[in-house]
Design an enzyme around this catalytic site. Sequence first.
Site, mmCIF file in Angstrom:
data_model
loop_
_atom_site.group_PDB
_atom_site.id
_atom_site.type_symbol
_atom_site.label_atom_id
_atom_site.label_comp_id
_atom_site.label_asym_id
_atom_site.label_seq_id
_atom_site.Cartn_x
_atom_site.Cartn_y
_atom_site.Cartn_z
ATOM 1 N N ARG A 161 20.112 21.353 -18.248
ATOM 2 C CA ARG A 161 19.616 21.830 -19.530
ATOM 3 C C ARG A 161 19.387 23.332 -19.395
ATOM 4 N NH1 ARG A 161 16.699 17.097 -18.281
ATOM 5 N NH2 ARG A 161 17.008 15.384 -19.778
ATOM 6 N N LYS A 184 12.831 16.736 -17.788
ATOM 7 C CA LYS A 184 11.881 16.224 -18.776
ATOM 8 C C LYS A 184 10.952 15.185 -18.147
ATOM 9 C CE LYS A 184 14.455 16.818 -23.096
ATOM 10 N NZ LYS A 184 15.025 16.103 -24.264
ATOM 11 N N HIS A 252 23.705 23.401 -24.858
ATOM 12 C CA HIS A 252 23.542 21.975 -24.550
ATOM 13 C C HIS A 252 24.875 21.241 -24.591
ATOM 14 C CE1 HIS A 252 20.602 18.925 -23.610
ATOM 15 N NE2 HIS A 252 21.161 18.090 -24.464
ATOM 16 N N ARG A 255 26.361 20.834 -21.216
ATOM 17 C CA ARG A 255 25.822 19.672 -20.481
ATOM 18 C C ARG A 255 26.523 18.397 -20.949
ATOM 19 N NH1 ARG A 255 21.076 17.162 -18.122
ATOM 20 N NH2 ARG A 255 20.193 15.537 -19.450
ATOM 21 N N HIS A 278 18.577 11.136 -16.859
ATOM 22 C CA HIS A 278 18.166 10.261 -17.951
ATOM 23 C C HIS A 278 17.279 9.141 -17.427
ATOM 24 C CE1 HIS A 278 21.887 11.424 -20.582
ATOM 25 N NE2 HIS A 278 20.885 12.272 -20.701
ATOM 26 N N TYR A 287 27.678 8.497 -24.014
ATOM 27 C CA TYR A 287 28.901 9.199 -23.632
ATOM 28 C C TYR A 287 30.106 8.268 -23.594
ATOM 29 C CZ TYR A 287 25.866 13.094 -22.611
ATOM 30 O OH TYR A 287 24.943 14.107 -22.739
#
Length: 306
Positions: A161, A184, A252, A255, A278, A287
């Site tokens: 990110r 995150k 982004h 990514r 994730h 994806y």
Amino acid sequence: MSLISPACRDALQQWLDSLGALAGRSKNTQNAYRGDVVEFLSFMTLHHAERHGLKALERITVSDMRAWMADQRGADVSARSLARKLSAVKSFYRWLAEREGFEPTAVLSTRAPKFTKKLPRPLAEDAARAMIDTVELQSTSDWVAARDVAVVTLLYGCGLRISEALSLTGTDAPLPATLRIVGKGDKERVVPVLPAAREAVDRYLKLCPHPQTQDKALFRGVRGGALNPRAIQGVMAKARMQLGLPSTATPHAMRHSFATHLLTAGGDLRAIQELLGHASLSTTQTYTAVDTARLMEVYNRAHPKA
């Protein structure tokens, strides 16, 4: 928070503190939740023409929830944003009901509006390479051009990110074969660093006029402070206009491109999940939908019976 009672304000802060301490939610997430719940509580104060204490919150009805939802849609809040706000309100109520011992059915039974999840918008492989090459041409200063190339190469080569790339410090230089990234929710992951990314960062470091120290940001702005993400967003905006790419060609998107190109090349979904950081595999699975959509596009365009 003037429309909210002190008791509600204290309860809200305690809930946010618990999210940080127990659930590992980031400060940005906590601030977003705070805004959503404050907005909800403020509406209820105006809706009932009285400031709500904790006991009043226990009496919120299905009709009250419908009024809030209608107010949000009337303010042109999208279905996606409203679903996010409702999720924050439900999370707060679930915690509050357990603490205060009341039944939160009216709030928890409220259904979120349906919306179509947006698929990631990656760049094609040649477009991703062209983006990196074109970014270098946006500055007349050699070191700034090298800096921008290094950042965008990290986004695409490591799936970082923009906030993660710009959080690197002098202690990370020169880049090792693997980087330990805190993403995150303070979730930590290890990502391999491609030789091209290491070379791009090395070139930037040789040209950068600002001395590197362990405690300062690796990527610097023109005046020597930490690089602002808007600088990379701006340089990519210029590059995409020159390349004729859509507005979705953002930092982004690099990514997204990293993940999609790995998947297209036969990458394992679980491994890609780990590389992206994730928490849920379902997030990474979006994806596969991108890849399927692209295959169907090719099929419909090329098959004689399509």
